[in-house]
Enzyme design. Structure first.
Site, PDB file in Angstrom:
ATOM      1  N   HIS A 123      19.080-190.561  11.830  1.00 38.28           N
ATOM      2  CA  HIS A 123      18.287-190.525  10.600  1.00 38.28           C
ATOM      3  C   HIS A 123      17.489-189.232  10.556  1.00 38.28           C
ATOM      4  CE1 HIS A 123      14.801-192.327   8.047  1.00 38.28           C
ATOM      5  NE2 HIS A 123      15.631-191.621   7.299  1.00 38.28           N
ATOM      6  N   SER A 158      18.796-194.710   6.245  1.00 41.05           N
ATOM      7  CA  SER A 158      17.356-194.804   6.508  1.00 41.05           C
ATOM      8  C   SER A 158      16.907-196.242   6.707  1.00 41.05           C
ATOM      9  CB  SER A 158      16.578-194.187   5.338  1.00 41.05           C
ATOM     10  OG  SER A 158      16.917-194.827   4.121  1.00 41.05           O
ATOM     11  N   ASN A 183      10.591-195.943   8.265  1.00 39.24           N
ATOM     12  CA  ASN A 183      10.452-196.642   6.988  1.00 39.24           C
ATOM     13  C   ASN A 183       9.772-197.998   7.104  1.00 39.24           C
ATOM     14  OD1 ASN A 183      11.424-194.792   5.081  1.00 39.24           O
ATOM     15  ND2 ASN A 183      13.499-195.119   5.803  1.00 39.24           N
ATOM     16  N   GLU A 191      15.435-189.735  13.943  1.00 36.92           N
ATOM     17  CA  GLU A 191      15.437-191.080  14.514  1.00 36.92           C
ATOM     18  C   GLU A 191      16.845-191.376  15.005  1.00 36.92           C
ATOM     19  OE1 GLU A 191      12.592-194.502  12.857  1.00 36.92           O
ATOM     20  OE2 GLU A 191      13.858-193.648  11.302  1.00 36.92           O
TER      21      GLU A 191
END
Length: 298
Positions: free
Chosen positions: A140, A119, A190, A152
């Protein structure tokens, strides 16, 4: 055509990834160091399939076929022998991931796509320890994997167009929505999410409002399905801290510095839902959201 998938790591993300691929007809090898972890993963996948079955989302035939498509084992070399795609979903620790990819580089063929579910850790850094950096990419997935649509797809500095296009197409075959992003700290999800969670923790730390108040403002005022403090508990406060440290180290900006309250909670072992206590307290069998004793007066 890619049909043989190996998933490394049978924890929350690994078993979810294995579940989704197997449900869509792929042959999956799920590998972990411990037999007990693999048994637990199959139990989790079975319960999640039963949940889908009870909701009418799948048939019993699909459930049985999904379980049949998953083989488990502890021998990495054997698990990747015929893999066309390997997805690493081990602990979010750079040294562990680098060690795995060094092994994969020796064990896998030159055409095998090597993906990581990280991540936040640099895809370029991971690719650099392999013999085929062009084949290394980030996939991800979001938690819970069987439910969340987003993937992702992160291109490292050397990732080829061929590998990127193959992974984008593969994600669509899983009924996911892939978004291609470039390899910078935190990627997209993130880089945006963690500063918000960190700011929510600072808001609590500075006494602006209590746990329930902060989460209520974000749920009712911003239409978030879950407040940032509850979400942090769900993700794991140790994971949040690790990602913030990656952002802070990689971008060198003070705004990514983890809140001291988060650091203290992690050091004290209050990691959120998985430890039984974070900003909320968690009791087995209970779905009631109860603020942790430490913050109950806030």
């Amino acid at each position: 055509m890619i049909k043989n998938i190996t998933v490394i790591g049978s924890g929350t993300m690994g078993n979810g990834i294995a579940h989704v691929f197997a449900q869509h007809g792929f042959a999956v090898q799920l590998v972990d160091m411990k037999v007990e972890a693999l048994e637990k993963a199959i139990d989790t996948i079975t319960r999640n399939l039963d949940r889908q079955l009870n909701k009418g989302a799948i048939t019993d035939e699909i459930k049985q076929a999904t379980l049949k498509n998953i083989k488990t084992g502890t021998d990495l070399a054997n698990a990747v022998a015929n893999a066309q795609l390997v997805i690493e979903a081990a602990t979010e620790n750079p040294e562990i991931k680098l060690g795995i990819f060094k092994q994969l580089s020796d064990l896998c063929g030159p055409d095998t796509i090597l993906a990581t579910n990280t991540s936040s850790i640099s895809i370029t850094r991971i690719a650099a320890v392999t013999k085929t950096p062009g084949n290394v990419i980030g996939m991800h997935f979001m938690n819970p994997v069987p439910v969340m649509q987003l993937v992702e797809v992160i291109r490292g500095y050397a990732t080829t167009d061929t590998v990127t296009n193959a992974v984008m197409e593969l994600s669509k075959q899983l009924n996911k929505v892939p978004v291609e992003v470039n390899d910078y700290p935190g990627f997209v999800a993130n880089r945006i999410l963690m500063p918000m969670i960190n700011e929510a923790i600072y808001t609590l730390f500075e006494g602006v409002a209590g746990v329930h108040g902060i989460d209520t403002v974000m749920k009712l005022g911003m239409a978030h399905p879950m407040g940032p403090l509850q979400l942090a508990d769900f993700i794991g406060l140790d994971v949040c801290l690790a990602i913030l440290n990656v952002l802070y180290d990689g971008l060198g900006n003070q705004k990514y510095a983890p809140c001291p309250l988060l650091v203290n909670m992690v050091m004290a072992g209050h990691l959120g839902a998985k430890s039984g206590s974070g900003f909320y307290k968690y009791t087995a069998g209970s779905k009631e959201l109860v603020v942790a004793d430490k913050f109950s007066k806030g």
